[in-house]
Design a protein around this motif. Structure first.
Motif, PDB file in Angstrom:
ATOM      1  N   GLU A   1       0.806  -1.292  -0.053  1.00 34.45           N
ATOM      2  CA  GLU A   1      -0.071   0.111  -0.069  1.00 34.45           C
ATOM      3  C   GLU A   1       1.060   1.467   0.191  1.00 34.45           C
ATOM      4  OE1 GLU A   1      -3.095  -0.134   2.872  1.00 34.45           O
ATOM      5  OE2 GLU A   1      -3.378  -2.096   2.594  1.00 34.45           O
ATOM      6  N   PRO A   2       1.333   1.648  -1.122  1.00 30.58           N
ATOM      7  CA  PRO A   2       2.007   2.945  -1.330  1.00 30.58           C
ATOM      8  C   PRO A   2       1.367   4.314  -0.925  1.00 30.58           C
ATOM      9  CG  PRO A   2       1.581   2.191  -3.537  1.00 30.58           C
ATOM     10  CD  PRO A   2       1.036   1.291  -2.594  1.00 30.58           C
ATOM     11  N   THR A   3       2.156   4.973  -0.030  1.00 33.77           N
ATOM     12  CA  THR A   3       1.742   6.519  -0.119  1.00 33.77           C
ATOM     13  C   THR A   3       1.866   7.154  -1.178  1.00 33.77           C
ATOM     14  OG1 THR A   3       3.897   7.480   0.444  1.00 33.77           O
ATOM     15  CG2 THR A   3       2.883   6.348   2.484  1.00 33.77           C
ATOM     16  N   GLU A   4       1.093   8.447  -1.159  1.00 34.73           N
ATOM     17  CA  GLU A   4       0.979   9.294  -2.356  1.00 34.73           C
ATOM     18  C   GLU A   4       2.313   9.608  -2.912  1.00 34.73           C
ATOM     19  OE1 GLU A   4      -1.774  12.391  -2.527  1.00 34.73           O
ATOM     20  OE2 GLU A   4      -3.222  11.115  -1.340  1.00 34.73           O
ATOM     21  N   GLU A   5       2.990   9.927  -1.750  1.00 40.03           N
ATOM     22  CA  GLU A   5       4.532  10.273  -2.079  1.00 40.03           C
ATOM     23  C   GLU A   5       5.468   9.190  -2.561  1.00 40.03           C
ATOM     24  OE1 GLU A   5       8.063  10.963   1.113  1.00 40.03           O
ATOM     25  OE2 GLU A   5       6.703  12.759   1.040  1.00 40.03           O
ATOM     26  N   GLU A   6       5.156   7.849  -2.050  1.00 35.52           N
ATOM     27  CA  GLU A   6       6.034   6.906  -2.442  1.00 35.52           C
ATOM     28  C   GLU A   6       5.550   6.623  -4.109  1.00 35.52           C
ATOM     29  OE1 GLU A   6       6.753   4.038   1.330  1.00 35.52           O
ATOM     30  OE2 GLU A   6       4.885   3.764   0.451  1.00 35.52           O
ATOM     31  N   MET A   7       4.281   6.587  -4.269  1.00 39.94           N
ATOM     32  CA  MET A   7       3.809   6.384  -5.565  1.00 39.94           C
ATOM     33  C   MET A   7       4.365   7.419  -6.578  1.00 39.94           C
ATOM     34  SD  MET A   7       2.043   3.720  -6.589  1.00 39.94           S
ATOM     35  CE  MET A   7       2.884   3.773  -8.413  1.00 39.94           C
ATOM     36  N   ALA A   8       4.397   8.664  -6.283  1.00 36.84           N
ATOM     37  CA  ALA A   8       4.760   9.632  -7.072  1.00 36.84           C
ATOM     38  C   ALA A   8       6.299   9.477  -7.342  1.00 36.84           C
ATOM     39  CB  ALA A   8       4.565  11.087  -6.340  1.00 36.84           C
ATOM     40  N   THR A   9       7.075   8.996  -6.397  1.00 39.58           N
ATOM     41  CA  THR A   9       8.461   8.618  -6.411  1.00 39.58           C
ATOM     42  C   THR A   9       8.582   7.579  -7.411  1.00 39.58           C
ATOM     43  OG1 THR A   9       8.921   9.477  -4.217  1.00 39.58           O
ATOM     44  CG2 THR A   9      10.456   8.036  -5.237  1.00 39.58           C
ATOM     45  N   LEU A  10       7.865   6.488  -7.307  1.00 40.20           N
ATOM     46  CA  LEU A  10       8.140   5.251  -8.100  1.00 40.20           C
ATOM     47  C   LEU A  10       7.774   5.546  -9.601  1.00 40.20           C
ATOM     48  CD1 LEU A  10       6.232   2.727  -5.883  1.00 40.20           C
ATOM     49  CD2 LEU A  10       8.700   2.586  -6.736  1.00 40.20           C
ATOM     50  N   GLU A  11       6.490   6.471  -9.757  1.00 36.21           N
ATOM     51  CA  GLU A  11       6.182   6.970 -11.292  1.00 36.21           C
ATOM     52  C   GLU A  11       7.349   7.680 -11.738  1.00 36.21           C
ATOM     53  OE1 GLU A  11       2.399   8.812 -10.477  1.00 36.21           O
ATOM     54  OE2 GLU A  11       1.384   6.943 -10.457  1.00 36.21           O
ATOM     55  N   GLY A  12       7.821   8.580 -11.225  1.00 33.57           N
ATOM     56  CA  GLY A  12       9.125   9.112 -11.612  1.00 33.57           C
ATOM     57  C   GLY A  12      10.291   8.401 -12.023  1.00 33.57           C
TER      58      GLY A  12
END
Length: 104
Positions: A19-30
């Protein structure tokens, strides 16, 4: 190459993030965009979905994303930094099997 829901699920599974946080998901997408850009810059185009070559491509992208994610706060000390030989072999294989591009 867009990060589809299916591709996102496989990437999260590879990174062992449930369950990624919004911050983790943004980092992963980048990191995903950067990895796809790296592959393109290396002369490796995204292969057709469902092929063994696509699995190799996805594995390389996943590796780069996880490596970037894990090292985002790490400082390397000393002089020994090793490249992952399995990753390097996959990159080389993908480069050697890149279909010829026809200028039209």
């Amino acid at each position: 190459m867009a990060l589809t829901e299916e591709r996102r699920a496989r990437l999260l599974a590879y990174c062992r993030i449930v369950e990624p946080t919004e911050e983790e998901m943004a980092t992963l997408e980048g990191l995903y965009d950067a990895a796809v850009g790296y592959m393109e810059g290396a002369g490796i185009s995204p292969p057709a979905s469902g092929t063994p070559r696509c699995a190799q491509y996805d594995l390389c992208v996943n590796f780069m994303v996880l490596d970037g994610f894990d090292r985002r706060d790490v400082t390397i000390t000393g002089t020994i930094v090793a490249d992952n030989p399995s990753f390097r072999r996959l990159i080389n294989q993908l480069k050697l099997t890149e279909p010829e591009r026809r200028e039209g």
